[in-house]
Scaffold this motif. Sequence first.
Motif, PDB file in Angstrom:
ATOM      1  N   SER A 225      15.731  46.274  47.337  1.00  0.00           N
ATOM      2  CA  SER A 225      16.214  46.962  46.139  1.00  0.00           C
ATOM      3  C   SER A 225      17.736  46.850  46.030  1.00  0.00           C
ATOM      4  CB  SER A 225      15.786  48.432  46.174  1.00  0.00           C
ATOM      5  OG  SER A 225      16.333  49.144  45.092  1.00  0.00           O
ATOM      6  N   SER A 226      18.431  47.023  47.150  1.00  0.00           N
ATOM      7  CA  SER A 226      19.889  46.944  47.162  1.00  0.00           C
ATOM      8  C   SER A 226      20.376  45.538  46.815  1.00  0.00           C
ATOM      9  CB  SER A 226      20.434  47.358  48.534  1.00  0.00           C
ATOM     10  OG  SER A 226      20.142  48.717  48.807  1.00  0.00           O
ATOM     11  N   VAL A 227      19.698  44.522  47.366  1.00  0.00           N
ATOM     12  CA  VAL A 227      20.065  43.136  47.056  1.00  0.00           C
ATOM     13  C   VAL A 227      19.920  42.888  45.561  1.00  0.00           C
ATOM     14  CG1 VAL A 227      19.374  40.715  47.335  1.00  0.00           C
ATOM     15  CG2 VAL A 227      19.538  42.210  49.332  1.00  0.00           C
ATOM     16  N   HIS A 228      18.828  43.369  44.983  1.00  0.00           N
ATOM     17  CA  HIS A 228      18.591  43.199  43.543  1.00  0.00           C
ATOM     18  C   HIS A 228      19.711  43.851  42.735  1.00  0.00           C
ATOM     19  CE1 HIS A 228      16.466  42.851  39.758  1.00  0.00           C
ATOM     20  NE2 HIS A 228      16.566  44.156  39.573  1.00  0.00           N
ATOM     21  N   LEU A 229      20.106  45.060  43.134  1.00  0.00           N
ATOM     22  CA  LEU A 229      21.162  45.783  42.409  1.00  0.00           C
ATOM     23  C   LEU A 229      22.505  45.058  42.515  1.00  0.00           C
ATOM     24  CD1 LEU A 229      20.209  49.392  43.546  1.00  0.00           C
ATOM     25  CD2 LEU A 229      20.137  48.556  41.188  1.00  0.00           C
ATOM     26  N   PHE A 230      22.815  44.568  43.698  1.00  0.00           N
ATOM     27  CA  PHE A 230      24.089  43.872  43.896  1.00  0.00           C
ATOM     28  C   PHE A 230      24.107  42.536  43.142  1.00  0.00           C
ATOM     29  CE2 PHE A 230      25.058  46.963  47.073  1.00  0.00           C
ATOM     30  CZ  PHE A 230      26.439  46.899  47.270  1.00  0.00           C
ATOM     31  N   LEU A 231      22.973  41.827  43.161  1.00  0.00           N
ATOM     32  CA  LEU A 231      22.920  40.551  42.442  1.00  0.00           C
ATOM     33  C   LEU A 231      23.093  40.758  40.942  1.00  0.00           C
ATOM     34  CD1 LEU A 231      20.114  38.502  44.236  1.00  0.00           C
ATOM     35  CD2 LEU A 231      22.542  37.922  44.048  1.00  0.00           C
ATOM     36  N   ARG A 232      22.464  41.786  40.408  1.00  0.00           N
ATOM     37  CA  ARG A 232      22.633  42.078  38.981  1.00  0.00           C
ATOM     38  C   ARG A 232      24.092  42.340  38.650  1.00  0.00           C
ATOM     39  NH1 ARG A 232      18.392  46.368  36.721  1.00  0.00           N
ATOM     40  NH2 ARG A 232      19.680  45.967  34.876  1.00  0.00           N
ATOM     41  N   ALA A 233      24.774  43.050  39.545  1.00  0.00           N
ATOM     42  CA  ALA A 233      26.193  43.320  39.329  1.00  0.00           C
ATOM     43  C   ALA A 233      27.010  42.027  39.399  1.00  0.00           C
ATOM     44  CB  ALA A 233      26.695  44.326  40.366  1.00  0.00           C
ATOM     45  N   LEU A 234      26.739  41.199  40.396  1.00  0.00           N
ATOM     46  CA  LEU A 234      27.494  39.961  40.572  1.00  0.00           C
ATOM     47  C   LEU A 234      27.297  39.005  39.403  1.00  0.00           C
ATOM     48  CD1 LEU A 234      26.848  39.362  44.383  1.00  0.00           C
ATOM     49  CD2 LEU A 234      29.041  39.926  43.323  1.00  0.00           C
ATOM     50  N   LEU A 235      26.085  38.975  38.855  1.00  0.00           N
ATOM     51  CA  LEU A 235      25.784  38.044  37.770  1.00  0.00           C
ATOM     52  C   LEU A 235      26.414  38.455  36.445  1.00  0.00           C
ATOM     53  CD1 LEU A 235      22.062  37.168  38.580  1.00  0.00           C
ATOM     54  CD2 LEU A 235      24.126  35.847  39.069  1.00  0.00           C
ATOM     55  N   THR A 236      26.968  39.661  36.371  1.00  0.00           N
ATOM     56  CA  THR A 236      27.698  40.059  35.155  1.00  0.00           C
ATOM     57  C   THR A 236      29.080  39.414  35.129  1.00  0.00           C
ATOM     58  OG1 THR A 236      28.705  42.026  36.187  1.00  0.00           O
ATOM     59  CG2 THR A 236      26.556  42.316  35.134  1.00  0.00           C
ATOM     60  N   HIS A 237      29.517  38.865  36.262  1.00  0.00           N
ATOM     61  CA  HIS A 237      30.852  38.288  36.391  1.00  0.00           C
ATOM     62  C   HIS A 237      30.704  36.773  36.514  1.00  0.00           C
ATOM     63  CE1 HIS A 237      34.861  37.496  37.937  1.00  0.00           C
ATOM     64  NE2 HIS A 237      35.192  38.755  37.718  1.00  0.00           N
ATOM     65  N   GLN A 238      31.260  36.024  35.570  1.00  0.00           N
ATOM     66  CA  GLN A 238      31.043  34.576  35.515  1.00  0.00           C
ATOM     67  C   GLN A 238      31.477  33.881  36.803  1.00  0.00           C
ATOM     68  OE1 GLN A 238      32.812  32.710  32.110  1.00  0.00           O
ATOM     69  NE2 GLN A 238      32.116  30.657  32.648  1.00  0.00           N
ATOM     70  N   GLU A 239      32.647  34.232  37.314  1.00  0.00           N
ATOM     71  CA  GLU A 239      33.160  33.581  38.520  1.00  0.00           C
ATOM     72  C   GLU A 239      32.294  33.902  39.733  1.00  0.00           C
ATOM     73  OE1 GLU A 239      37.359  33.279  41.047  1.00  0.00           O
ATOM     74  OE2 GLU A 239      37.312  34.273  39.090  1.00  0.00           O
ATOM     75  N   MET A 240      31.847  35.157  39.823  1.00  0.00           N
ATOM     76  CA  MET A 240      31.013  35.548  40.957  1.00  0.00           C
ATOM     77  C   MET A 240      29.613  34.955  40.849  1.00  0.00           C
ATOM     78  SD  MET A 240      32.873  37.078  43.023  1.00  0.00           S
ATOM     79  CE  MET A 240      31.851  37.977  44.175  1.00  0.00           C
ATOM     80  N   SER A 241      29.129  34.784  39.626  1.00  0.00           N
ATOM     81  CA  SER A 241      27.838  34.139  39.413  1.00  0.00           C
ATOM     82  C   SER A 241      27.879  32.704  39.919  1.00  0.00           C
ATOM     83  CB  SER A 241      27.489  34.174  37.929  1.00  0.00           C
ATOM     84  OG  SER A 241      26.236  33.557  37.681  1.00  0.00           O
ATOM     85  N   ALA A 242      28.976  32.017  39.616  1.00  0.00           N
ATOM     86  CA  ALA A 242      29.148  30.643  40.098  1.00  0.00           C
ATOM     87  C   ALA A 242      29.267  30.611  41.619  1.00  0.00           C
ATOM     88  CB  ALA A 242      30.390  30.011  39.453  1.00  0.00           C
ATOM     89  N   ALA A 243      29.971  31.585  42.174  1.00  0.00           N
ATOM     90  CA  ALA A 243      30.131  31.655  43.635  1.00  0.00           C
ATOM     91  C   ALA A 243      28.786  31.881  44.313  1.00  0.00           C
ATOM     92  CB  ALA A 243      31.115  32.763  44.003  1.00  0.00           C
ATOM     93  N   CYS A 244      27.933  32.706  43.700  1.00  0.00           N
ATOM     94  CA  CYS A 244      26.589  32.947  44.257  1.00  0.00           C
ATOM     95  C   CYS A 244      25.801  31.648  44.310  1.00  0.00           C
ATOM     96  CB  CYS A 244      25.849  33.970  43.403  1.00  0.00           C
ATOM     97  SG  CYS A 244      26.412  35.677  43.624  1.00  0.00           S
ATOM     98  N   ALA A 245      25.881  30.844  43.259  1.00  0.00           N
ATOM     99  CA  ALA A 245      25.154  29.578  43.226  1.00  0.00           C
ATOM    100  C   ALA A 245      25.697  28.609  44.263  1.00  0.00           C
ATOM    101  CB  ALA A 245      25.247  28.971  41.821  1.00  0.00           C
ATOM    102  N   GLU A 246      27.026  28.544  44.378  1.00  0.00           N
ATOM    103  CA  GLU A 246      27.655  27.609  45.334  1.00  0.00           C
ATOM    104  C   GLU A 246      27.315  27.963  46.771  1.00  0.00           C
ATOM    105  OE1 GLU A 246      31.778  27.835  44.492  1.00  0.00           O
ATOM    106  OE2 GLU A 246      31.631  26.858  42.526  1.00  0.00           O
ATOM    107  N   GLN A 247      27.194  29.252  47.057  1.00  0.00           N
ATOM    108  CA  GLN A 247      26.984  29.698  48.445  1.00  0.00           C
ATOM    109  C   GLN A 247      25.502  29.876  48.797  1.00  0.00           C
ATOM    110  OE1 GLN A 247      29.644  33.008  49.522  1.00  0.00           O
ATOM    111  NE2 GLN A 247      31.073  32.337  47.947  1.00  0.00           N
ATOM    112  N   GLY A 248      24.616  29.466  47.885  1.00  0.00           N
ATOM    113  CA  GLY A 248      23.195  29.516  48.191  1.00  0.00           C
ATOM    114  C   GLY A 248      22.597  30.903  48.134  1.00  0.00           C
ATOM    115  N   VAL A 249      23.269  31.816  47.419  1.00  0.00           N
ATOM    116  CA  VAL A 249      22.741  33.164  47.283  1.00  0.00           C
ATOM    117  C   VAL A 249      21.580  33.203  46.325  1.00  0.00           C
ATOM    118  CG1 VAL A 249      23.283  35.507  46.516  1.00  0.00           C
ATOM    119  CG2 VAL A 249      24.937  34.248  47.891  1.00  0.00           C
ATOM    120  N   LEU A 250      21.651  32.374  45.261  1.00  0.00           N
ATOM    121  CA  LEU A 250      20.604  32.347  44.227  1.00  0.00           C
ATOM    122  C   LEU A 250      19.557  31.295  44.559  1.00  0.00           C
ATOM    123  CD1 LEU A 250      22.845  32.662  41.060  1.00  0.00           C
ATOM    124  CD2 LEU A 250      21.588  34.459  42.238  1.00  0.00           C
TER     125      LEU A 250
END
Length: 250
Positions: A225-250
């Motif tokens: 549940s916490s991971v889901h909440l944090f990912l939703r927050a990160l994906l609201t930020h364009q730069e952090m969304s890209a960072a998630c993809a680059e680092q294999g988070v998504l």
Amino acid sequence: GEAGRAEAPQESPPVVESRPTFVPSYPAAPHVPTVEEILAELSNSHGVEAAQTAPELLGLSMIEHLRVSSVQARELLASGGKRLARAFGDERGRQRAHMTRWLEGLGHYRGVLAELLLQHPTHASFALSILGHGLRAAAPEVAESVISLLAGICAGLEGSPLQQTAATWLVESSALSDIAALLSIRPAVQSPVASLLMSCCRRSLLALLSQHLKQKSRGEQDFLSSVHLFLRALLTHQEMSAACAEQGVL
């Protein structure tokens, strides 16, 4: 004979004058006052603008916006801010209004707080810990103000050695679980949460979400549940969304 020959007088060794050894003198390193020393010097006669350190700014802002004495401000900040933590947890409307007023006033100085911490890095853990108590505020809107304040301060520390100090505070304190609890009831904090994570951990998102968040969770379901909440927050930020993809988070 040789036995009766007088011995030639021995020459005295040359006299060498001893000269004092030259020891270069260097100016002593300026004394960095401890938090306790700073709090002991708090005065009602000083305005917030006079603050020379982050602990002093926190104390003077309390005197101004909470309308307390220097002694009361000192008590709120002493012992790691135990009394301040209790004040944040107070559910009474009057107390909520006081904390909101203080945080609003302090928000104008987030950049100054970051600059003062860069000048006196030994005060960073204290300041982050003190403000971190607000993440567990009884009133969600107060906790939201704290998130925004912390995000602004940590943005000013990014790229400096204090970025690691901020990251350490984030993962070793209760901040991650406090933020997850806040995200679950107040989606409006997604943007400042993403900014805070960007400033502290933009290059270690996978470790943040898989390792540190798991350590702070109460079980597998809480972790997911916490991971889901944090990912939703990160994906609201364009730069952090890209960072998630680059680092294999998504």
